[in-house]
Every structure is written in structure tokens, then in C-alpha cells.
Write an enzyme that holds these catalytic residues in place. Sequence first.
Site, short mmCIF file in Angstrom:
data_model
loop_
_atom_site.label_atom_id
_atom_site.label_comp_id
_atom_site.label_asym_id
_atom_site.label_seq_id
_atom_site.Cartn_x
_atom_site.Cartn_y
_atom_site.Cartn_z
N TYR A 102 -1.93 -8.13 2.78
CA TYR A 102 -2.08 -7.97 1.39
C TYR A 102 -0.60 -8.20 0.73
CZ TYR A 102 -3.51 -6.68 -3.43
OH TYR A 102 -3.63 -6.44 -4.76
N TRP B 211 -4.93 -5.12 7.11
CA TRP B 211 -5.05 -5.56 5.88
C TRP B 211 -3.96 -5.17 4.85
CZ3 TRP B 211 -5.17 -3.52 0.74
CH2 TRP B 211 -5.99 -4.49 -0.12
N ASP C 151 -11.85 -7.77 4.42
CA ASP C 151 -12.02 -7.39 3.04
C ASP C 151 -13.33 -7.43 2.51
OD1 ASP C 151 -10.25 -6.67 0.25
OD2 ASP C 151 -11.85 -8.38 -0.05
#
Length: 487
Positions: free
Chosen positions: A434, A430, A450
Site C-alpha cells: 500500500y 499489505w 484486501d
Amino acid sequence: MLEGKDKAWYAAFKSKDSRFDGRFFVGVSSTGIYCRPVCRAKLPKEENCTFYSTAAEAEQAGYRPCLLCRPELAPGTSPMDATASLVNRAVRLLEENCGTGQSLEEFAERLGCTSRHLRRAFTEEYHVSPVQYLQTCRLLLAKSLLTDTNLSILDIAMASGFGSLRRFNDLFKKQYRMSPTALRKLTPGEERQQTDVTLALGYRPPYQWSLILKFLAQRAISGVEVVDEESYMRTVRLVSGESKEVCGWIRVTNKPAQNVLNVTLSSALRSVLPQILARIRCLFDLYCDPEAVSEVLSSMNDIRPGLFVPGTRVPGCFEPYEMAVRAVLGQQITVKAAGTLAARLAEAYGEPLQTGIEGLTHVFPTPERMITLEGAIENHLGPLGITSARARTILELSRVFVQKKIAVNLCSRPEREMKILMDIPGIGTWTAQYIAMRAMGWPDVFLDTDYGVKKALAPFAPKEILTLAQTWHPWRSYATVNLWNSL
């Protein structure tokens, strides 16, 4: 008469449709100038028009930039528009570093190829050499400064990367058939800024300015960033082409009637102007083609009306290291809590800066500063409320940046850089994705794990969400941001 593709381009030129702005330029043989497709001057005859994919190509054909539509304000192309990833990354690198005086060999090394291969690929894609493209970047930046500011001709030459006043004057006269002084005289003095330096950066409408400001406001680092209803402001620390560190502030506002963002900067930052403009393009996603995104993502409204909002941008970042640290701090806590930790870090280890703007008091600490802290990193960051695990992750992340093992910018190869990020203990999929989405401008990130994405797509199951997301390729970053905004 025009035929085929040229005839279609002429029809687009005739329509003055802003969707085509920056996609091509029009050379007019009867006047010797080249224009943007949105130019409001009298429409030339078809037989007098020649079409070019870049401003550099038009200039190499002998055309001068139009003083009415100002080609330097045209928006750029998105990462998905270039047929070659290498050329796309090269364009971003040239634009950001046109004022540093770096050689083609240095640019090629940063891109991981030979200068010969770069020249060949660039010429095939854009019909001009990298050096010619770089020359046009410098000339158009200088033209904008001559038109919009009261900077001296010498300061403009240096800020645009020419190295000497004589070289600037000679090349300007050769390409535009007038001197810099002559061009300046065409702009009334009262229309130029007397103090602050403000330049415009174009974008393709629609542009959801209020949504991107809201996103940045929620994640603003107190002391480093200030966001109000109309503008984004922040402190800046950059290294000039002479390897000198400069600090100052910038302010960005929207001018929707002109489809431009106005970028104002403190005088101390003039020597790094191209870097600032490139980072603003990244931060506010000015390369985006909203029409192309809408064609793919409008189907999101079949799930729920209003889920996709045309003109939504993917917020990028201005300072990649700062954003990466902010991402680490935000793991498994609220956006507000992460902002509080980042503000404490900036106040404790950032450099104080006098800006004269309320709320802008520090520049964010550098990775060099973090790795030189004596003793265990937990002893320094623990009192700020940062857990030991995240403190160690920040330290290792800082080392990777200092050692230049990673390139986190629009010139990066996201898949490669993400692997390096995930080798750092404490950075998972993640966080790496990101960072790729915001700092590397990767338009096809989908954060399926998410919490906000899952909440926005409830009651779909995880497998169903992944199936949905496949239909949103190659703009899944934009889908992700629309899902967040819907909450």
C-alpha cells in the site's frame, strides 16, 4: 517530406489530440519556437517541423517555448513509459529538486549510481544530459512564474534554483532570446495574480477529479487536511535548499476546460516551490496516461459493467512519512477510525500553524519528533487510543526514516524499499505494498488479500482473483483503486 515515425508524429500534431500531450514536442523552423502537440496556433508545414521527446531536447536544438500553448504546462510521462528505470527515477529527482542547487554527483549518489553512468543512460534515453534537462526544468518553472505571478524577478530566480539574478538573466536571454522582463511585459498585469501564488500543472484527460477527491476526503487527517467538493487543502512542512524549515499551506483545484490543476500556496513556501509541484504531481497522479491504462483495464467491465471507470487515478501522497504512519494506524480497523487516530497524533505531537483557513491547524509530526519522545512510546501514544504494537511499529518506522535507510518517493526502487519496510515489526505485505502504491507511485500493486478487493470481486475465489489480476499487468494499482471505488 517527413517519413516513418516523424510522419506519425505530424499526424498526431495535426489532430490536436490531448492523448499525445507531453509525449513529444514540435520544433518549428520557420518561427524558432517549439510547441506541445495540442497547440492551437496555425498548423506549420510538414517540412518545417522537427520532433523531440522532451522540452529539454527542443531547447538544446535552439528552439524557444511557445507563448500560446506553454510547454511548461505539458503533463509528464508515466513510470511505465521510460525504457530505463534509472532514467525515469532521475527525471523525478531532477524535477523535484531543481530549486535546491544540488550537483549531478549528489543526484547520482541518491540514485545509487555514478554520475558518469547517469549521464550516459540519460543521454541515451532523452538525447540531452541531466544538466541540460535540469536547466530546462528551471527555465520553464521561471517562465511559468513570470507569466502567472507578480513575484519579483529576483524571487523568481531564487525559487527556480538559479542561485543568482545575473545567472538567471544570462541563461534566459541565451535560451529564449529575450530577457525575463521582456517576457513579463507580454502578459497583461491584470492577468497575473496580485497576492497568492498559483501555478498550473497539466494532465491528460479524462481525469476523474471527483473520485480522487472522495478518496482523499475519506482519509483526510483533521487539522492537517481539508477536502471539500471543489478543492484539496493541507498544511505543509518542507526543508529548503538552504536547509531551512518552512511551513505553510496549499490548495489544489481542478480546471477541466484547460486540463490542468491549479496549485495555490502561501508566500512562505516560495523557496520550496519545485518540491511542492513534484509532490502534487505524485498526490494527484499527474504522470498517468489514461489511454494506456484503459487499453488494459477496460476488460474489467466484462466482469461487471462500470467496474472500470476511464480516467481513474491512483491517489498518491504529499508527505511519505505521514502516509506511512497513516497506513500503520489503518491496519485492521476502519478508514474512519484510522483517521481519528491520525488526527489525535497530529494534534498531540504536530506543530500548530496559523493558516487563516478553517480546519487547517497543525502540521503532521516529523519522525525526528517521534524518536525524541522520552520513555516508552506506548506511554505517549497509548492515551491517544493507539495500541502498544502499533506504537512500537511507528517508533521503528520513524527511526528508519530519520536514519535515511529508506527512500519513500517517486524516485524509489519499490522492491528494495518494500523489503526494508517488511523488516519492521508490525509491517506486513499489505502495508508495504500500500505504501509502495501511494508513496512510491508503483503502478502495478495488487492487494489481493484486501477485504475491499475481495468484496468487489465476489464470488471469485482467491486463486481466481489472482488469475484475473495477471491480465491487468502492468496497471494493477489502477485496477485496485477501481475495485475500491466500485464499493
